[in-house]
Design a protein around this motif. Structure first.
Motif, short mmCIF file in Angstrom:
data_model
loop_
_atom_site.label_atom_id
_atom_site.label_comp_id
_atom_site.label_asym_id
_atom_site.label_seq_id
_atom_site.Cartn_x
_atom_site.Cartn_y
_atom_site.Cartn_z
N UNK A 88 -4.73 -0.62 6.29
CA UNK A 88 -4.12 0.23 7.57
C UNK A 88 -2.92 0.75 7.49
N UNK A 89 -2.13 -0.28 6.47
CA UNK A 89 -0.50 0.14 6.43
C UNK A 89 -0.58 1.24 5.38
N UNK A 90 -1.56 1.29 4.54
CA UNK A 90 -1.48 2.58 3.59
C UNK A 90 -2.21 3.86 4.40
N UNK A 91 -2.86 3.77 5.35
CA UNK A 91 -3.59 4.65 6.26
C UNK A 91 -2.20 5.39 7.00
N UNK A 92 -1.50 4.55 7.59
CA UNK A 92 -0.52 4.95 8.47
C UNK A 92 0.48 5.92 7.50
N UNK A 93 0.92 5.33 6.50
CA UNK A 93 1.75 5.95 5.86
C UNK A 93 1.23 7.25 5.22
N UNK A 94 0.05 7.29 4.63
CA UNK A 94 -0.68 8.44 4.22
C UNK A 94 -0.61 9.50 5.44
#
Length: 499
Positions: A409-415
């Protein structure tokens, strides 16, 4: 002048080209590696030997998510042995796995057994072994590993560092004195012949002389890992997504265009409360990434102290987390992370296991935005869920699930922030940087290291920026081209040519 009736066709053609660029570079990111990854996802496979709530699928389909009880017990025993504070009495080990290392080995085994059990008639084209015949004891046979290596080469087309890492893992399992398989010879009793892979003679030999079989596997793994290292290729260019930023004279200033785009978007007004909170969080995520150079895990698990009594370092070390705190003495925000919380805790960067401490500068109105985030926007994202005490929290309009970020989820938020604010979109004429591709938080470490290299020429200082060694920077993080090195030298000696 073109006839009026042709204008709509021209407009549509231009819009179609722009839309194609958007689909290709923003939403789908069709680089060579992404094409391979997309295909691999459609042909997913694996075997689930740990507790999971994922849906169950047939063992001999393209995805195998079930596993016999004995295999679950074996893999859980290996992971417990390598992650426990102390090894069991009478056993020895070489090093202790961190949570991230355990996850990596978990993935290794998931894919290994998944390929072994998947049907040869499926898209995965696995070996087709029966699930009840599969045991972790199979990992002592060179023939099993060679089949898996050949299968991976056929699937991808070449070898990468992944296969080299797997063979190093295989060697560690069979080491004398410390290898987990070596110390669990009783597992040989679970071996069964598998036609085309291991014979009855192989099984009998393992049951009669486990140490001798482990010796053969240890030597085989050592030779294979050395041979693989010589031929492995890089499939994913880690710099591809951020190429326009790394090409800039000042990569950090170039990356800051994204955070400035976020502020400009928020300044237009008319946003819903939740959308505004997400925008503020996106700004802080990218800004903290540029200032701190932390890995994703350390950044998303960063705690925040909202009182005058920061958490003692010993407590943070026990939690393996860092903390953002306000220093009344300096009137600055500081980030303290114990050395044990880092993946490379044994690195010389952490002199005698001293903690990482960084004073965050107040640039781009950062302190005011932190204050607004803490006073208002963070609570909007959390809603009525329990506060996880982390600085960054995951929003959820449905108010379900945990508010703290996990890896995905952190990767998705950054992306999502990069897609929305970072990538120039010719279809809407918005976005900060042309040619930028979607990427995650790890790329900001490349940006920071490359910026330091370009401005100072120091690999050691670039290592300090991302809490790592000069060797790691030179091998993985900093992209310092020969032309950039030459330009830096010319700049340094230009005064010598003046009369």
């Amino acid at each position: 002048m073109a006839p009026a009736r042709q204008l709509p066709r021209i407009v549509r053609s231009k819009a179609g080209r722009n839309k194609g660029l958007v689909n290709r570079n923003i939403f789908y990111n069709t680089t060579a590696f992404r094409k391979y990854q997309s295909q691999a996802v459609r042909e997913a496979f694996g075997i689930n030997y740990l507790q999971s709530k994922r849906r169950r699928l047939p063992l001999h389909g393209d995805v195998s998510t079930g596993a016999p009880v004995h295999l679950k017990e074996e893999v859980n025993a290996l992971i417990s042995f390598k992650t426990a504070t102390l090894p069991p009495e009478g056993m020895d080990r070489l090093g202790r796995w961190s949570a991230s290392t355990a996850h990596q080995k978990n993935v290794y085994l998931n894919l290994f057994f998944g390929a072994l059990i998947s049907s040869p008639d499926s898209r995965v084209a696995g070996f087709g072994a029966r699930a009840e015949d599969v045991t972790i004891a199979l990992l002592v046979f060179p023939a099993v590993w060679d089949w898996y290596l050949a299968w991976r080469e056929k699937r991808r087309g070449f070898f990468t560092a992944w296969e080299t890492g797997m063979m190093i893992f295989a060697k560690s399992l069979s080491l004398r004195q410390t290898g987990w398989l070596r110390q669990n010879g009783w597992l040989s009793s679970r071996l069964k012949p598998i036609a085309g892979l291991i014979s009855e003679a192989d099984v009998e030999r393992a049951q009669n002389d486990w140490d001798a079989v482990c010796d053969v596997m240890q030597l085989h793994a050592q030779r294979r890992s050395r041979a693989l290292a010589a031929v492995e290729q890089v499939h994913r260019d880690p710099f591809e997504a951020i190429e326009p930023i790394l090409n800039a004279k000042s990569p950090i200033q170039e990356y800051r265009k994204i955070t400035k785009q976020i502020i400009a978007h928020l300044g237009r007004g008319g946003l819903e409360e939740y959308e505004q909170a997400e925008g503020i969080r996106a700004f802080l995520m990218l800004q903290f990434g540029m200032h701190l150079g932390l890995r994703q895990k350390n950044l998303r698990e960063l705690l925040v102290c909202r009182s005058d009594c920061p958490t003692p370092e010993a407590v943070l070390a026990q939690k393996r987390r860092g903390e953002l705190k306000w220093s009344s003495a300096t009137e600055k925000w500081e980030v303290l992370v114990p050395a044990v919380a880092f993946k490379n805790a044994s690195s010389p960067f952490f002199y005698r296991a001293k903690p990482y401490l960084c004073v965050i500068p107040d640039v781009d109105d950062l302190y005011a935005i932190i204050a607004a985030y803490m006073e208002k926007h963070r609570s909007v994202l959390i809603g009525d869920r329990d506060d996880p005490e982390t600085f960054f929290v995951k929003g959820n309009l449905k108010k379900k699930g945990r508010p703290d970020f996990d890896r995905g989820s952190f990767y998705d938020a950054w992306r999502s922030a990069i897609v929305k604010f970072g990538i120039y979109n010719p279809y809407t004429n918005r976005g900060a940087i042309k040619g930028l591709l979607p990427h995650g938080p790890h790329c900001v470490r490349d940006v920071l290291a490359t910026h330091v290299l370009k401005t100072t020429g120091s690999v050691e200082l670039a290592g300090h920026a991302i809490q790592d060694t000069p060797q790691m920077v030179a091998q993985f993080y900093g992209r310092f081209l020969p032309s950039e090195k030459t330009a830096l030298v010319i700049e340094a000696i230009k005064d010598a040519w003046k009369d």
